[in-house]
Design a protein around this motif. Sequence first.
Motif: not given
Lengths: 95, 323
Positions: B150-155
């Motif tokens: 999820a955090r990678a997708m935000i970037r």
Amino acid sequence: MIAGDWPLWEVFVRGKRGLNHVHAGSVRAADAEMALRNARDLYTRRNEGVSIWVVEAARITASSPEEKDPFFAPSGDKIYRHPTFYDIPDDVPHI
Amino acid sequence: MSGATEQGAESFERAIERDQRIEPRDWMPDAYRGTMVRQIAQHAHSEIIGMQPEGAWITRAPSLRRKAILLAKVQDEAGHGLYLYSAAETLGADRADLTDKLISGRQKYSSIFNYPTLTFADVGVIGWLVDGAAICNQVPLCRTSYGPYARAMIRICKEESFHQRQGYELLMTMMRGTPEQREMVQDAVDRWWWPSLMMFGPPDAESANTAQSMAWKIKRHTNDELRQRFVDMTVPQAEALGVRLPDPELRWNPERGHHDFGEVDWAEFRRVVGGGGPCNAERIAVRRAAHEEGAWVREAAAAYAAKQAARRDAEQGREGEAA
């Protein structure tokens, strides 16, 4: 160390002066200098950082999720550490 | 089930139910871990292979401005691949092993990158349609249940917005140009429209993994829901641009409040996924060559690091003796 088997480095980025370094992700690199450069290219392409730390992932000691409850239990019952524990009359100012 | 596993399973279920994220060292079912590794790796491979179709135009970009933009965009794709490999490693996957699986054809990447980029208009259409479809797929993944993904997708989503806008602006510029340029844009739209719709995966009725992925909150919407959303978003953009989407059945349906559209050629989709697309062999061959031709660089860096470490150890040894 065989090629292609570079260690994993965790990357922490300070977004701007006055803020803490925050974990951003990881990179693979042969040594610390290369890890810093790779982290710069990967995690600060749009001015996201003014400072980077890298640390070999294997050097990090972390608490274990299985012991989560007992490990953090000592702080659970000390409600007197919070300011809201104390009743102060409403008409006492600045407290 | 041992006591610890039982407790782990319980807290996993509770976290999913409460919409909390699963983090790397938490207990998780083997099937969840396997699905997550497969999905993240496939996504990472797509970003890495996705550098090729547009990378082919960097040396032939029509201006320094377009060249700089395209370089930045292709560099972003590399970055997205690396964010995702980093997320996959938190699950115990090994990056070198994932690369090996990609170049030996044991793991897949998005079928869209097996189509060729024939003209510079393709660069614009990829930004508009392909990255537009990717954004539709990826925005809900910012809330996927596995924390590092999820955090990678935000970037990634923040950066994809630049990709889509540069593509659309490129096409607007070409549409203001000569009749030949407008024809190039229409031709590129005709070739990329249907493959873009295939990016959402097979229809819900045939999608084997959807139900379990929804239950684990890896996916938040079905393939058909996202495809519909993409069509509805894109139609007014096509009108503003002045191009025709190549589907005679495409029309607004006031009762549904959505656009109706024609059936995707699923036989073609299966053929391309199965390796029979126009560029499958070339994409893997190029990736394999890059990996093999880079071997001496990786070896040299490892040798240099070993030498520096030995020198540092020797110096520390001498200092120890002097003291």
